[in-house]
Design an enzyme around this catalytic site. Structure first.
Site, PDB file in Angstrom:
ATOM      1  CG  HIS A   1      51.665 -67.351  50.866  1.00 22.93           C
ATOM      2  ND1 HIS A   1      51.458 -68.189  51.936  1.00 22.93           N
ATOM      3  CD2 HIS A   1      52.557 -67.982  50.062  1.00 22.93           C
ATOM      4  CE1 HIS A   1      52.185 -69.287  51.777  1.00 22.93           C
ATOM      5  NE2 HIS A   1      52.856 -69.178  50.650  1.00 22.93           N
TER       6      HIS A   1
ATOM      7  CB  CYS B   1      53.478 -68.132  54.920  1.00 26.57           C
ATOM      8  SG  CYS B   1      52.568 -66.592  55.108  1.00 26.57           S
TER       9      CYS B   1
END
Length: 352
Positions: free
Chosen positions: A223, A35
């Protein structure tokens, strides 16, 4: 907040979507995708500062690294231009440029692989833009991209005095070393109450900090994602591979700390409204393809009586009719499947 250690080459699906009147590609992420890399790549893709070949439906991290290396080189050289203007000696300038080249090569080896392996980010609970400075922050600063989070302690929270100046790592250390003490209990209570890593105070401060049109990277639950402020609302870019063939959804409104949010189209309208517009385009033009069309030369058979061009045009027209009919049938089937899925979701009380 540990990162992975093994360097890997990853492949990513590409989705083409409308963005502010233009068609832009974004890279999609599977469950265990890198990510940090994709957040930076999608930021640059939406800004038009990074390119992916038209019609590409998949790209690997090696290709992305080449694009990031080029962009990074341009940034560094641009920053050094003013420094060069003050130097009169050509030999010194040449030496400085060589140093920059070496620096860029070092970044390629030391920095870019970390985007695939993962980044360690150590947020500070006192503000949405506060992070303990480390290599991850240095990397984002190199790309001139701002990073935010929403795990912020509020002014009326009992843990404010304890947490306001602490980083996440320091808070974890306190929990371990002072287990059972008042200080550790306050920290644990705050974390339990805000387990989604987005507090009410953090969401409010995020809305205050971002200005209209700001596109940034948002860190939450280990994330990295992209958020945009548009027409007073903050939207989270949907990059899961599940959305690859869902042209009517592109963003999620970030306005609730519990996750009870709403998905919208790439144009920030309701998915149904956007889907109706796609259907209208289907009826008018015979197809809707957000990927720029390929430019190819038409091959025309020659003939002595000069009818070759007419024959070729007739063939193209017949093909267009078949394509229109085929694409319309496919679009109608897809629309029916989506409507059925939405009805099923409504019956059990969830938002699809």
């Amino acid at each position: 907040m540990a990162s992975k250690n093994s360097e890997v080459v990853t492949k990513h699906r590409v989705k083409w979507m409308d963005f502010m009147g233009r068609t832009r590609p974004i890279c999609l992420q599977d469950e265990n995708g890198p990510c940090p890399l994709l957040a930076i790549v999608n930021y640059l893709l939406l800004k038009g500062k990074l390119k992916i070949p038209a019609h590409a439906r998949q790209v690997n991290s090696t290709h992305l690294h080449k694009g990031l290396s080029k962009y990074l080189s341009e940034i560094i050289l641009k920053k050094k231009e003013k420094e060069f203007e003050q130097i009169q000696d050509e030999a010194v300038i040449a030496e400085k440029k060589e140093e920059i080249t070496d620096l860029i090569e070092q970044y390629k080896v030391d920095v870019l692989p970390k985007l695939v392996n993962g980044l360690d980010v150590n947020l500070v609970f006192g503000g949405v833009d506060k992070f303990a400075f480390n290599r991850a922050i240095e990397i984002l600063n190199l790309f001139e991209i701002r990073l935010f989070h929403g795990w912020v302690v509020g002014p009326d929270d009992p843990a404010k005095a304890v947490l306001e100046n602490l980083s996440y790592d320091e808070a974890v250390t306190t929990l371990i070393e002072k287990r059972g003490e008042v200080e550790a209990n306050l920290i644990q209570d705050f974390m339990d109450m805000n387990a989604t890593q987005l507090s009410t105070q953090g969401l409010a401060k995020l809305y205050e900090a971002l200005e209209e049109g700001d596109l940034v990277i948002f860190f939450r639950n280990n994330h990295f994602s992209n958020v945009l402020k548009h027409n007073g609302l903050i939207y989270l870019l949907l990059t899961g591979e599940a959305y690859e063939y869902e042209p009517s959804v592109g963003w999620e409104i970030l306005n609730d700390v519990t996750g009870a949010t709403e998905m919208v189209s790439p144009e920030f309208t309701s998915p149904g409204e956007y889907q109706d517009r796609l259907l209208a385009m289907q009826l008018t033009h015979g197809y809707y393809n957000p990927v720029p069309p390929k430019q190819g030369k038409k091959k025309v058979q020659s003939s002595k009586n000069g009818k070759g061009k007419v024959k070729a045009k007739t063939k193209d027209r017949n093909l267009a009719k078949k394509t229109k009919k085929s694409n319309f049938t496919l679009f109608q089937r897809k629309k029916g499947e989506n409507e059925q899925r939405l009805m099923q979701c409504n019956e059990i009380g969830i938002i699809c």
